[in-house]
Design a protein around this motif. Structure first.
Motif, mmCIF file in Angstrom:
data_model
loop_
_atom_site.group_PDB
_atom_site.id
_atom_site.type_symbol
_atom_site.label_atom_id
_atom_site.label_comp_id
_atom_site.label_asym_id
_atom_site.label_seq_id
_atom_site.Cartn_x
_atom_site.Cartn_y
_atom_site.Cartn_z
ATOM 1 N N VAL A 80 0.838 -1.200 0.000
ATOM 2 C CA VAL A 80 0.000 0.000 0.000
ATOM 3 C C VAL A 80 0.878 1.258 0.000
ATOM 4 O O VAL A 80 0.621 2.209 -0.740
ATOM 5 N N SER A 81 1.941 1.238 0.810
ATOM 6 C CA SER A 81 2.867 2.373 0.870
ATOM 7 C C SER A 81 3.582 2.581 -0.459
ATOM 8 O O SER A 81 3.826 3.710 -0.876
ATOM 9 N N SER A 82 3.932 1.468 -1.124
ATOM 10 C CA SER A 82 4.599 1.562 -2.428
ATOM 11 C C SER A 82 3.690 2.264 -3.438
ATOM 12 O O SER A 82 4.150 3.078 -4.244
ATOM 13 N N ILE A 83 2.391 1.939 -3.369
ATOM 14 C CA ILE A 83 1.435 2.586 -4.272
ATOM 15 C C ILE A 83 1.316 4.069 -3.943
ATOM 16 O O ILE A 83 1.327 4.924 -4.829
ATOM 17 N N LEU A 84 1.222 4.376 -2.647
ATOM 18 C CA LEU A 84 1.042 5.769 -2.222
ATOM 19 C C LEU A 84 2.275 6.618 -2.478
ATOM 20 O O LEU A 84 2.177 7.754 -2.958
ATOM 21 N N PHE A 85 3.471 6.089 -2.165
ATOM 22 C CA PHE A 85 4.692 6.885 -2.216
ATOM 23 C C PHE A 85 5.458 6.780 -3.534
ATOM 24 O O PHE A 85 6.373 7.560 -3.777
ATOM 25 N N ILE A 86 5.111 5.792 -4.381
ATOM 26 C CA ILE A 86 5.832 5.633 -5.642
ATOM 27 C C ILE A 86 4.898 5.716 -6.840
ATOM 28 O O ILE A 86 5.066 6.572 -7.713
ATOM 29 N N VAL A 87 3.881 4.848 -6.868
ATOM 30 C CA VAL A 87 2.987 4.794 -8.034
ATOM 31 C C VAL A 87 2.195 6.093 -8.198
ATOM 32 O O VAL A 87 2.132 6.658 -9.292
#
Length: 314
Positions: free
Chosen positions: A203-210
């Motif tokens: 979820v963090s990868s989506i929020l902070f990268i994607v």
């Protein structure tokens, strides 16, 4: 039998970039030099922007924030690595490791969000030039940065609160030069399938990268569309030159980060990942002051005036 969950005595071993004793003096000198360039270069950008009234605009407000974040981002990992090399000691305590994870996530997330906000600033400047000063007010600029801080603090704190629930064995080896969240989860003694830490990591990868990459791509798709519709070549060149520095910074940061994850996924080697991580954790913050100043006449002029003023004294 390995000791578990005694957080007072729990320690990890940071394996670093190389186990070769002959390479340690070289690595120390290299990273100390790069760290000094990061600090001095970005500090110069902050001082120049704050002291020159010509640079008191949204674009340079975000740039000075990026420079501050870059200093802190690199300071989260490099000083500890330099201390370990000097002391010939790879140990990092449980508390130090979790603190490093927390701070690293905050500064890394802010880097992502600031690059996105800067793309939005460029979008407004080029696509809506007549409304730029109405839209990009000082209040909005501060609000965008403040919202970014709040989101990142909350998500990072949530990660740490979940991490402290995990069980670790003392003496775990982390094949990196700093405590990275994904590696710390890997060495925990639990079944990672459907674990909430893994879910939150995605979820963090989506929020902070994607999400930031999507926002940047959308902004530049609109910018390119506006530039194509311009009839004057000089207007096209001026609009494009405004974005070049930011495009270079974005490409360097996300390009190197992508190489890290693709190479680690392809080779399944944590050592390869740790070496390539140097690019976005140290090299990119080191190059950013040059990227944003060498092609920017306003910044170069302000740096010149700042140096002259500093040399002439009070």
């Amino acid at each position: 039998m390995k000791e578990e969950n005694n957080t007072g005595a729990l320690q990890f071993l940071l394996l670093g970039l190389s186990n070769d004793p002959k390479l340690q003096p070289f690595l120390f000198g290299l990273f100390l030099s790069m760290y000094l360039v990061v600090v001095l270069g970005n500090l110069l950008i902050i001082l120049v922007v704050s002291s020159d009234s010509h640079l008191h605009t949204p674009m340079y407000f975000f740039l000075s924030n990026l420079s501050f974040v870059d200093i802190c981002f690199t300071s989260t990992t490099v000083p500890k690595m330099l201390m370990n090399i000097l002391a010939h000691n790879k140990v990092i305590t449980y508390t130090e490791c979790l603190t490093q994870v927390y701070i690293f996530m905050i500064w890394g997330g802010m880097d992502n969000f600031l690059l996105t906000v800067m793309a939005y600033d460029h979008f407004v400047a080029i696509c809506h030039p007549l409304k730029y000063m109405i839209i990009m007010t000082p209040q909005l600029c501060v609000l965008l940065v403040l919202i970014s801080w709040i989101i990142i603090f909350c998500f990072s704190l949530l990660h740490i609160l979940l991490l402290i629930q995990l069980t670790f064995s003392t003496g775990n080896e982390i094949p990196h030069f700093f405590c990275e969240l994904s590696l710390l989860i890997k060495v925990a003694t639990f079944d990672t399938i459907f674990n909430i830490n893994i879910i939150l990591l995605y979820v963090s990868s989506i929020l902070f990268i994607v999400c930031p990459i999507t926002g940047i791509l959308f902004s530049y798709s609109q910018i390119i569309s506006s530039i194509v519709r311009m009839s004057s070549f000089s207007s096209k060149y001026k609009a494009f030159s405004t974005c070049v520095s930011h495009l270079c910074g974005v490409s360097l940061f996300y390009g190197t980060a992508l190489v890290v994850y693709l190479s680690s996924a392809a080779t399944h080697s944590s050592h390869e990942s740790s070496v390539t991580s140097v690019m976005y954790t140290v090299v990119t913050p080191m190059l950013n002051p040059f990227i944003y100043s060498l092609r920017n006449q306003d910044v170069k002029g302000a740096i010149g005036r700042f140096i002259i003023k500093a040399a002439s004294g009070p």
